[in-house]
Design a protein around this motif. Structure first.
Motif, short mmCIF file in Angstrom:
data_model
loop_
_atom_site.label_atom_id
_atom_site.label_comp_id
_atom_site.label_asym_id
_atom_site.label_seq_id
_atom_site.Cartn_x
_atom_site.Cartn_y
_atom_site.Cartn_z
N HIS A 48 -9.05 -18.24 -28.23
CA HIS A 48 -8.83 -16.92 -27.59
C HIS A 48 -7.59 -16.38 -28.03
CE1 HIS A 48 -12.09 -17.11 -24.56
NE2 HIS A 48 -11.45 -18.25 -24.20
N HIS A 49 -6.70 -17.08 -28.36
CA HIS A 49 -5.39 -16.53 -28.93
C HIS A 49 -5.62 -16.02 -30.25
CE1 HIS A 49 -2.13 -17.40 -26.37
NE2 HIS A 49 -2.52 -18.57 -26.10
N ILE A 50 -6.52 -16.63 -31.27
CA ILE A 50 -6.78 -16.10 -32.58
C ILE A 50 -7.52 -14.84 -32.38
CG2 ILE A 50 -7.98 -16.80 -34.57
CD1 ILE A 50 -5.53 -17.98 -34.46
N VAL A 51 -8.61 -14.83 -31.57
CA VAL A 51 -9.44 -13.48 -31.51
C VAL A 51 -8.58 -12.48 -31.07
CG1 VAL A 51 -11.27 -12.51 -30.15
CG2 VAL A 51 -11.53 -14.91 -31.19
N SER A 52 -7.60 -12.61 -29.83
CA SER A 52 -6.88 -11.65 -29.51
C SER A 52 -5.87 -10.94 -30.49
CB SER A 52 -5.98 -12.13 -28.31
OG SER A 52 -6.92 -12.35 -27.25
N TYR A 53 -5.22 -11.78 -31.32
CA TYR A 53 -4.54 -11.79 -32.31
C TYR A 53 -5.30 -10.85 -33.54
CZ TYR A 53 -1.97 -12.18 -36.98
OH TYR A 53 -1.25 -11.78 -38.00
N VAL A 54 -6.54 -11.58 -33.84
CA VAL A 54 -7.09 -10.62 -35.05
C VAL A 54 -7.48 -9.39 -34.58
CG1 VAL A 54 -9.10 -10.45 -36.40
CG2 VAL A 54 -7.89 -12.71 -36.33
N LEU A 55 -7.98 -9.14 -33.40
CA LEU A 55 -8.36 -7.90 -32.97
C LEU A 55 -6.90 -6.98 -32.72
CD1 LEU A 55 -10.71 -8.52 -29.88
CD2 LEU A 55 -11.27 -7.62 -32.01
N SER A 56 -6.02 -7.43 -32.08
CA SER A 56 -4.67 -6.58 -32.20
C SER A 56 -4.23 -6.19 -33.59
CB SER A 56 -3.82 -7.34 -31.50
OG SER A 56 -4.12 -7.27 -30.03
N PHE A 57 -4.31 -7.10 -34.59
CA PHE A 57 -3.98 -6.72 -36.04
C PHE A 57 -4.68 -5.99 -36.59
CE2 PHE A 57 -3.66 -7.32 -40.37
CZ PHE A 57 -2.32 -7.86 -40.82
N LEU A 58 -5.93 -5.83 -36.39
CA LEU A 58 -6.70 -4.82 -36.96
C LEU A 58 -6.62 -3.34 -36.31
CD1 LEU A 58 -10.22 -6.86 -37.38
CD2 LEU A 58 -8.57 -6.01 -39.25
N PHE A 59 -6.29 -3.55 -34.99
CA PHE A 59 -6.03 -2.32 -34.35
C PHE A 59 -4.83 -1.38 -34.94
CE2 PHE A 59 -4.12 0.04 -30.73
CZ PHE A 59 -5.25 0.98 -30.31
N VAL A 60 -3.90 -2.40 -34.91
CA VAL A 60 -2.44 -1.78 -35.58
C VAL A 60 -2.83 -1.34 -36.94
CG1 VAL A 60 0.03 -2.36 -36.29
CG2 VAL A 60 -1.12 -3.19 -34.00
N ALA A 61 -3.34 -1.96 -37.76
CA ALA A 61 -3.76 -1.54 -39.04
C ALA A 61 -4.50 -0.12 -39.04
CB ALA A 61 -4.46 -2.68 -39.86
N SER A 62 -5.69 -0.21 -38.31
CA SER A 62 -6.10 1.33 -38.05
C SER A 62 -5.23 2.22 -37.53
CB SER A 62 -7.26 0.80 -37.19
OG SER A 62 -7.16 0.96 -35.89
N PHE A 63 -4.30 1.91 -36.78
CA PHE A 63 -3.54 3.01 -36.28
C PHE A 63 -2.47 3.65 -37.24
CE2 PHE A 63 -4.97 2.78 -32.11
CZ PHE A 63 -4.17 4.00 -31.49
N TRP A 64 -2.14 2.55 -38.17
CA TRP A 64 -1.09 2.74 -39.40
C TRP A 64 -2.01 3.89 -40.21
CZ3 TRP A 64 -1.61 0.92 -44.64
CH2 TRP A 64 -0.75 1.36 -45.46
N ILE A 65 -3.26 3.36 -40.70
CA ILE A 65 -3.89 4.31 -41.49
C ILE A 65 -4.20 5.88 -40.88
CG2 ILE A 65 -6.45 4.84 -42.30
CD1 ILE A 65 -6.44 1.68 -42.80
N SER A 66 -4.62 5.67 -39.55
CA SER A 66 -4.84 7.17 -38.95
C SER A 66 -3.49 7.75 -38.74
CB SER A 66 -5.22 6.79 -37.31
OG SER A 66 -6.43 6.14 -37.23
#
Length: 197
Positions: A48-66
């Motif tokens: 659960h911790h790893i999945v939450s981390y990966v989702l949040s990491f990708l979310f921040v990365a997509s925000f950085w690109i946007s």
């Protein structure tokens, strides 16, 4: 529009630094397994911790690109743009907190609602930054930027529906985030087509 003595590159550098710090805090919040056994990697809590981390990491990365996509065509930096940029970073900065909480209690309503709500607030702030930026770019780029911002608004509306559904079924939070991420990651081709129209 009051132009102030700050370069666009300084605004971008500050935002990039905040995005990098958010990603760093999230990885520091990860906890190592309790023992040295391979079976620990299959422990529900660890997953659960790893999945939450990966989702949040990708979310921040997509925000950085946007964020880069929004700021790149901007020609004028003023106080309104700076404040909207700062407001965008506020909900983003709370992401490590809700990621850790949701990773700890993924089936509970409160952490799940807070988790998806931070995403929705962040996308809404990105939408508002896009609106403010529209008046500070050349007219040739406005059509594409306006269309991209309309898509962000639809994502906000989708996210709000998911927030309400999360009260009934907490797992909706993670599925909604996955859906939004997949939508953005797989949409690069039609974004180019929109730009070409």
């Amino acid at each position: 529009m009051e132009k102030i003595d700050i370069s666009k590159s300084r605004l971008e550098s500050f935002s990039d630094g905040v995005f990098a710090i958010i990603m760093t805090i999230m990885v520091l919040d990860l906890k190592a397994p309790n023992t040295g056994k391979w079976s620990e990697l299959l422990n529900d809590q660890f997953i659960h911790h790893i999945v939450s981390y990966v989702l949040s990491f990708l979310f921040v990365a997509s925000f950085w690109i946007s964020h880069h996509t929004i700021i790149l065509p901007v020609k004028v930096v003023d106080k309104k743009l700076l404040w909207m940029n700062t407001i965008l970073l506020l909900p983003m900065s709370l992401l490590p907190l809700v990621t850790d909480w949701h990773g700890e209690y993924p089936k509970m309503i409160a952490p799940s609602v807070c988790y998806i709500s931070i995403y929705v607030l962040s996308v809404f702030a990105l939408y508002m930054l896009g609106r403010v930026a529209l008046n500070r770019i050349q007219s040739v780029d406005r059509k594409f930027c306006r269309k991209m911002n309309q898509i962000r608004l639809w994502i906000v509306l989708f996210g709000l529906c998911c927030v309400f559904m999360t009260f009934l079924y907490p797992a909706i939070a993670s599925f909604a985030v996955i859906g939004i991420l997949l939508f953005w990651l797989l949409s690069s081709n039609w974004q180019k087509k929109i730009f070409a129209d």
